[in-house]
Design a protein around this motif. Sequence first.
Motif, PDB file in Angstrom:
ATOM      1  N   ALA A  49       0.863  -1.185   0.000  1.00 15.50           N
ATOM      2  CA  ALA A  49       0.000   0.000   0.000  1.00 15.50           C
ATOM      3  C   ALA A  49       0.896   1.229   0.000  1.00 15.50           C
ATOM      4  O   ALA A  49       1.741   1.400   0.877  1.00 15.50           O
ATOM      5  CB  ALA A  49      -0.908  -0.009   1.222  1.00 15.50           C
ATOM      6  N   ILE A  51       1.226   5.074   0.499  1.00 10.56           N
ATOM      7  CA  ILE A  51       0.433   6.000   1.320  1.00 10.56           C
ATOM      8  C   ILE A  51       0.953   7.429   1.188  1.00 10.56           C
ATOM      9  O   ILE A  51       2.160   7.670   1.317  1.00 10.56           O
ATOM     10  CB  ILE A  51       0.485   5.558   2.809  1.00 10.56           C
ATOM     11  CG1 ILE A  51      -0.070   4.130   2.943  1.00 10.56           C
ATOM     12  CG2 ILE A  51      -0.296   6.520   3.691  1.00 10.56           C
ATOM     13  CD1 ILE A  51       0.109   3.510   4.310  1.00 10.56           C
ATOM     14  N   ILE A  61      -4.501   6.309   0.124  1.00  5.88           N
ATOM     15  CA  ILE A  61      -3.781   5.033   0.028  1.00  5.88           C
ATOM     16  C   ILE A  61      -4.099   4.356  -1.306  1.00  5.88           C
ATOM     17  O   ILE A  61      -5.274   4.246  -1.688  1.00  5.88           O
ATOM     18  CB  ILE A  61      -4.184   4.084   1.189  1.00  5.88           C
ATOM     19  CG1 ILE A  61      -3.956   4.774   2.543  1.00  5.88           C
ATOM     20  CG2 ILE A  61      -3.403   2.773   1.116  1.00  5.88           C
ATOM     21  CD1 ILE A  61      -4.354   3.944   3.755  1.00  5.88           C
ATOM     22  N   ILE A  63      -3.761   0.814  -2.964  1.00  7.37           N
ATOM     23  CA  ILE A  63      -3.489  -0.576  -2.583  1.00  7.37           C
ATOM     24  C   ILE A  63      -3.208  -1.409  -3.832  1.00  7.37           C
ATOM     25  O   ILE A  63      -3.961  -1.340  -4.806  1.00  7.37           O
ATOM     26  CB  ILE A  63      -4.703  -1.179  -1.833  1.00  7.37           C
ATOM     27  CG1 ILE A  63      -4.951  -0.418  -0.526  1.00  7.37           C
ATOM     28  CG2 ILE A  63      -4.490  -2.663  -1.560  1.00  7.37           C
ATOM     29  CD1 ILE A  63      -6.256  -0.800   0.158  1.00  7.37           C
ATOM     30  N   GLU A  94      -9.609  -6.567   2.021  1.00  8.81           N
ATOM     31  CA  GLU A  94      -8.420  -6.538   1.165  1.00  8.81           C
ATOM     32  C   GLU A  94      -8.057  -7.942   0.686  1.00  8.81           C
ATOM     33  O   GLU A  94      -7.027  -8.136   0.044  1.00  8.81           O
ATOM     34  CB  GLU A  94      -7.249  -5.874   1.897  1.00  8.81           C
ATOM     35  CG  GLU A  94      -7.405  -4.365   1.887  1.00  8.81           C
ATOM     36  CD  GLU A  94      -6.337  -3.653   2.670  1.00  8.81           C
ATOM     37  OE1 GLU A  94      -5.343  -3.227   2.060  1.00  8.81           O
ATOM     38  OE2 GLU A  94      -6.483  -3.527   3.904  1.00  8.81           O
ATOM     39  N   THR A 204      -3.095   7.769   9.196  1.00  7.65           N
ATOM     40  CA  THR A 204      -3.030   6.448   8.566  1.00  7.65           C
ATOM     41  C   THR A 204      -3.133   5.333   9.607  1.00  7.65           C
ATOM     42  O   THR A 204      -2.390   5.320  10.585  1.00  7.65           O
ATOM     43  CB  THR A 204      -1.697   6.280   7.799  1.00  7.65           C
ATOM     44  OG1 THR A 204      -1.451   7.448   7.047  1.00  7.65           O
ATOM     45  CG2 THR A 204      -1.749   5.066   6.900  1.00  7.65           C
ATOM     46  N   GLY A 205      -4.041   4.424   9.372  1.00  7.98           N
ATOM     47  CA  GLY A 205      -4.170   3.258  10.266  1.00  7.98           C
ATOM     48  C   GLY A 205      -4.977   3.545  11.521  1.00  7.98           C
ATOM     49  O   GLY A 205      -5.116   2.655  12.362  1.00  7.98           O
ATOM     50  N   ASP A 208      -7.615   1.068  11.843  1.00  4.04           N
ATOM     51  CA  ASP A 208      -7.077  -0.245  12.243  1.00  4.04           C
ATOM     52  C   ASP A 208      -6.794  -0.260  13.740  1.00  4.04           C
ATOM     53  O   ASP A 208      -7.055  -1.260  14.428  1.00  4.04           O
ATOM     54  CB  ASP A 208      -5.775  -0.555  11.487  1.00  4.04           C
ATOM     55  CG  ASP A 208      -5.947  -0.474   9.981  1.00  4.04           C
ATOM     56  OD1 ASP A 208      -7.057  -0.734   9.499  1.00  4.04           O
ATOM     57  OD2 ASP A 208      -4.973  -0.133   9.296  1.00  4.04           O
ATOM     58  N   THR A 246       2.067   3.815  10.453  1.00  5.44           N
ATOM     59  CA  THR A 246       0.830   3.069  10.716  1.00  5.44           C
ATOM     60  C   THR A 246       1.025   2.207  11.960  1.00  5.44           C
ATOM     61  O   THR A 246       0.813   2.671  13.070  1.00  5.44           O
ATOM     62  CB  THR A 246       0.440   2.249   9.474  1.00  5.44           C
ATOM     63  OG1 THR A 246       0.343   3.129   8.368  1.00  5.44           O
ATOM     64  CG2 THR A 246      -0.891   1.561   9.657  1.00  5.44           C
TER      65      THR A 246
HETATM   66  O1  RIB Z   1      -1.874   0.640   6.699  1.00  6.48           O
HETATM   67  C1  RIB Z   1      -2.878   1.568   6.426  1.00  6.48           C
HETATM   68  C2  RIB Z   1      -3.917   0.953   5.572  1.00  6.48           C
HETATM   69  O2  RIB Z   1      -3.313   0.412   4.430  1.00  6.48           O
HETATM   70  C3  RIB Z   1      -3.644  -0.943   4.317  1.00  6.48           C
HETATM   71  O3  RIB Z   1      -3.819  -1.292   3.015  1.00  6.48           O
HETATM   72  C4  RIB Z   1      -4.856  -1.139   5.199  1.00  6.48           C
HETATM   73  O4  RIB Z   1      -6.001  -0.842   4.498  1.00  6.48           O
HETATM   74  C5  RIB Z   1      -4.666  -0.133   6.257  1.00  6.48           C
HETATM   75  O5  RIB Z   1      -5.871   0.345   6.747  1.00  6.48           O
END
Ligand code: RIB
Length: 263
Positions: A49, A51, A61, A63, A94, A204-205, A208, A246
């Motif tokens: 990914a 970013i 992002i 991917i 994902e 970012t993240g 998560d 992240t």
């Molecule tokens: O790491 C940040 C993001 O990138 C990744 O691809 C995941 O989607 C995550 O949420």
Amino acid sequence: MAAKLGARTAMVAKLGNDFYGNNTKENFKQHEVDDTHVKQTDRDSSGVASIIVSEDGQNSIVIVSGANLLLSEDDVHAAKDLIRHSKVLVCQLEVPPSTSLAALRLAKSNKVYSIFNPAPAIENLDPQFYTACDMLCANESEAELLTGVPITDEQSAKLAAKKLHEKGCDTVLVTIGDKGSVLHTSGQEGLHIPADSVVAVDTTGAGDAFIGALAFYKATMPTLSLVESVKRASIIAAISCKSRGTQCSFPSADQLNPALLTL
Ligand SMILES: OC[C@H]1O[C@H](O)[C@H](O)[C@@H]1O
């Protein structure tokens, strides 16, 4: 995030046989994440990914899925004992949706609590996802894509959460960044839970971190109320926005106020 807070954690994943795949395995080992079901393949390269973070900390992002798309229902079945004996399963998009759906179904049939994060959001999500998971947790753009409701504030988040609940989802959380989140369950309909305001360096993240922390609370402190779990997970996600990166911005247990980790 769950592992950094101290939960016994395992991943089911597919990586390439390459530099990124080897590093990812090593990262799991360093964080004591069980990687028994993290397999490497020669058929594709590891997912990556790219970013971009803007000056105000917001991220974009791109991917490249790579080997993630080779994670199959057979891989889920190979991990069935792990999933059956877990307290919480976290899934997202994902990997092929059919793979996540198979894992959610396996969890449901074994009474394992599941959290589904529809990220990245896809149009025409199989409606079975709404009933297969126990909790659906989506951010603004994901909830908007799934419901058609443009989310700009607390009110629109409440409407989207209600619509997601009506699709069959028992518990819905719609996160609205620094405005917190909206919880919609049968007992608590459209409850706004504010979040700490921080100066974001890199968001970012953060989602998560939020979901990993929720999974940690559900697994290790099952008597903690959902509202309190969401409040604490929001604090942890906000902390992750205060530094760059992240996973490296996720706080570990020893960096947190101990009150966040006690009943
Ligand atoms: O790491 C940040 C993001 O990138 C990744 O691809 C995941 O989607 C995550 O949420």
